[in-house]
Scaffold this motif. Sequence first.
Motif, PDB file in Angstrom:
ATOM      1  N   GLN A 116      42.575 -45.338   6.941  1.00 32.72           N
ATOM      2  CA  GLN A 116      42.626 -44.035   6.277  1.00 32.72           C
ATOM      3  C   GLN A 116      43.782 -43.197   6.825  1.00 32.72           C
ATOM      4  OE1 GLN A 116      38.158 -43.575   7.020  1.00 32.72           O
ATOM      5  NE2 GLN A 116      38.494 -42.169   5.320  1.00 32.72           N
ATOM      6  N   PHE A 117      43.918 -43.213   8.148  1.00 34.50           N
ATOM      7  CA  PHE A 117      45.025 -42.468   8.761  1.00 34.50           C
ATOM      8  C   PHE A 117      46.366 -43.036   8.299  1.00 34.50           C
ATOM      9  CE2 PHE A 117      41.734 -41.216  11.835  1.00 34.50           C
ATOM     10  CZ  PHE A 117      42.051 -39.883  12.040  1.00 34.50           C
ATOM     11  N   MET A 118      46.467 -44.353   8.253  1.00 44.28           N
ATOM     12  CA  MET A 118      47.724 -44.989   7.856  1.00 44.28           C
ATOM     13  C   MET A 118      48.087 -44.637   6.419  1.00 44.28           C
ATOM     14  SD  MET A 118      47.275 -48.726   9.683  1.00 44.28           S
ATOM     15  CE  MET A 118      48.831 -49.364   9.044  1.00 44.28           C
ATOM     16  N   ALA A 119      47.097 -44.654   5.524  1.00 45.16           N
ATOM     17  CA  ALA A 119      47.350 -44.336   4.123  1.00 45.16           C
ATOM     18  C   ALA A 119      47.799 -42.884   3.956  1.00 45.16           C
ATOM     19  CB  ALA A 119      46.099 -44.601   3.288  1.00 45.16           C
ATOM     20  N   ALA A 120      47.103 -41.981   4.649  1.00 43.41           N
ATOM     21  CA  ALA A 120      47.447 -40.563   4.537  1.00 43.41           C
ATOM     22  C   ALA A 120      48.842 -40.280   5.086  1.00 43.41           C
ATOM     23  CB  ALA A 120      46.409 -39.711   5.265  1.00 43.41           C
ATOM     24  N   PHE A 121      49.156 -40.863   6.224  1.00 40.24           N
ATOM     25  CA  PHE A 121      50.477 -40.643   6.812  1.00 40.24           C
ATOM     26  C   PHE A 121      51.575 -41.277   5.956  1.00 40.24           C
ATOM     27  CE2 PHE A 121      48.389 -38.878  10.347  1.00 40.24           C
ATOM     28  CZ  PHE A 121      49.327 -38.300  11.183  1.00 40.24           C
ATOM     29  N   ASN A 122      51.292 -42.412   5.342  1.00 40.89           N
ATOM     30  CA  ASN A 122      52.310 -43.074   4.525  1.00 40.89           C
ATOM     31  C   ASN A 122      52.708 -42.212   3.336  1.00 40.89           C
ATOM     32  OD1 ASN A 122      54.108 -45.085   3.854  1.00 40.89           O
ATOM     33  ND2 ASN A 122      52.589 -46.423   2.923  1.00 40.89           N
ATOM     34  N   THR A 123      51.741 -41.526   2.746  1.00 40.04           N
ATOM     35  CA  THR A 123      52.051 -40.634   1.617  1.00 40.04           C
ATOM     36  C   THR A 123      52.515 -39.265   2.090  1.00 40.04           C
ATOM     37  OG1 THR A 123      50.482 -41.725   0.128  1.00 40.04           O
ATOM     38  CG2 THR A 123      51.091 -39.463  -0.401  1.00 40.04           C
ATOM     39  N   ASN A 124      51.733 -38.632   2.946  1.00 42.78           N
ATOM     40  CA  ASN A 124      51.936 -37.222   3.286  1.00 42.78           C
ATOM     41  C   ASN A 124      53.061 -36.959   4.272  1.00 42.78           C
ATOM     42  OD1 ASN A 124      49.665 -37.049   1.694  1.00 42.78           O
ATOM     43  ND2 ASN A 124      48.278 -36.511   3.358  1.00 42.78           N
ATOM     44  N   VAL A 125      53.434 -37.973   5.049  1.00 46.22           N
ATOM     45  CA  VAL A 125      54.507 -37.789   6.037  1.00 46.22           C
ATOM     46  C   VAL A 125      55.689 -38.710   5.740  1.00 46.22           C
ATOM     47  CG1 VAL A 125      55.095 -37.698   8.489  1.00 46.22           C
ATOM     48  CG2 VAL A 125      52.746 -37.257   7.760  1.00 46.22           C
ATOM     49  N   PHE A 126      55.439 -40.002   5.786  1.00 48.73           N
ATOM     50  CA  PHE A 126      56.526 -40.953   5.553  1.00 48.73           C
ATOM     51  C   PHE A 126      57.085 -40.805   4.141  1.00 48.73           C
ATOM     52  CE2 PHE A 126      53.660 -43.752   8.394  1.00 48.73           C
ATOM     53  CZ  PHE A 126      53.969 -42.978   9.502  1.00 48.73           C
ATOM     54  N   GLY A 127      56.201 -40.528   3.181  1.00 52.39           N
ATOM     55  CA  GLY A 127      56.660 -40.342   1.802  1.00 52.39           C
ATOM     56  C   GLY A 127      57.587 -39.153   1.661  1.00 52.39           C
ATOM     57  N   VAL A 128      57.255 -38.073   2.352  1.00 52.49           N
ATOM     58  CA  VAL A 128      58.121 -36.878   2.338  1.00 52.49           C
ATOM     59  C   VAL A 128      59.481 -37.204   2.930  1.00 52.49           C
ATOM     60  CG1 VAL A 128      58.409 -34.551   3.280  1.00 52.49           C
ATOM     61  CG2 VAL A 128      56.190 -35.264   2.374  1.00 52.49           C
ATOM     62  N   ALA A 129      59.477 -37.938   4.036  1.00 47.94           N
ATOM     63  CA  ALA A 129      60.743 -38.317   4.667  1.00 47.94           C
ATOM     64  C   ALA A 129      61.548 -39.255   3.773  1.00 47.94           C
ATOM     65  CB  ALA A 129      60.479 -38.974   6.023  1.00 47.94           C
ATOM     66  N   ARG A 130      60.879 -40.244   3.171  1.00 51.20           N
ATOM     67  CA  ARG A 130      61.571 -41.188   2.279  1.00 51.20           C
ATOM     68  C   ARG A 130      62.291 -40.458   1.145  1.00 51.20           C
ATOM     69  NH1 ARG A 130      56.646 -44.136   2.633  1.00 51.20           N
ATOM     70  NH2 ARG A 130      56.906 -46.128   3.732  1.00 51.20           N
ATOM     71  N   VAL A 131      61.549 -39.608   0.479  1.00 53.53           N
ATOM     72  CA  VAL A 131      62.100 -38.928  -0.697  1.00 53.53           C
ATOM     73  C   VAL A 131      63.197 -37.948  -0.289  1.00 53.53           C
ATOM     74  CG1 VAL A 131      61.555 -37.364  -2.599  1.00 53.53           C
ATOM     75  CG2 VAL A 131      59.987 -39.230  -2.040  1.00 53.53           C
TER      76      VAL A 131
END
Length: 246
Positions: free
Chosen positions: A105-120
């Motif tokens: 759950q933590f990994m999924a949330a961080f992948n979208t909410n943090v890593f996704g922000v950085a990616r974009v």
Amino acid sequence: MKSALITGANKGIGFETAKQLLQKGFYVYLGSRDLENGRKAVEKLKSEGLTNAESIPLDVTDDNSVKAAREKIGLKTDVLDVLINNAGINGGEPPYTALEAKTEQFMAAFNTNVFGVARVTQAFIYLLRKSAEPRIVNVSTSVGSLSLQSDPSWPAYNYAKYAVYGASKAAMNMYTVQLAYELRDTAFKINAVCPGYTKTDFTNYNGGAVEEAGKRIVKYALIDQNGPTGKFFSEETNPETGEIPW
């Protein structure tokens, strides 16, 4: 005509934000993980006379998807004026507590909410740099405020805690601080904005009007050169100035 990209824009607050920017004369790219949902969102906007909208397939958790979206938008415009990192998840099915939530759950949330922000952000920074007034709004939440979440006098202190979502948004807030610092000597204005507890599928349709949430985000997408940068705003929490502690 100014342009904006909004992630997770096919529904909820993202869709409402797109609608309001279109009403203000923007050309808006609606990022949507699902192509069909994005197409339907654009059709709905166009049925209301808001024709300067375009759906862009964009999964913020997928490097190839983000790269493809950057290439597609890059073929259409040399400049992007506004980026709104709106896509977010709560981490899947409950429980979300610190002792019970699963690592996945933590990994999924961080992948979208943090890593996704950085990616974009990293993918589109080149187009944003070409704008005379580039703006980045990272959609956050007061749940991501370490100061408020640890303050027993805060009215929402005794509400259910969301360790997964809160931790990911707190990390995103730190990314916002660092990004604003790195771009402090430029025309960029970069802020974290909490739209408030809003009536969408994310909250099981509890909360305030989505129109108000969209208005709060749009406000910081349109600030002028005298406006703030590197700040955290929640007008629901602080109606007077909007600014809240990290």
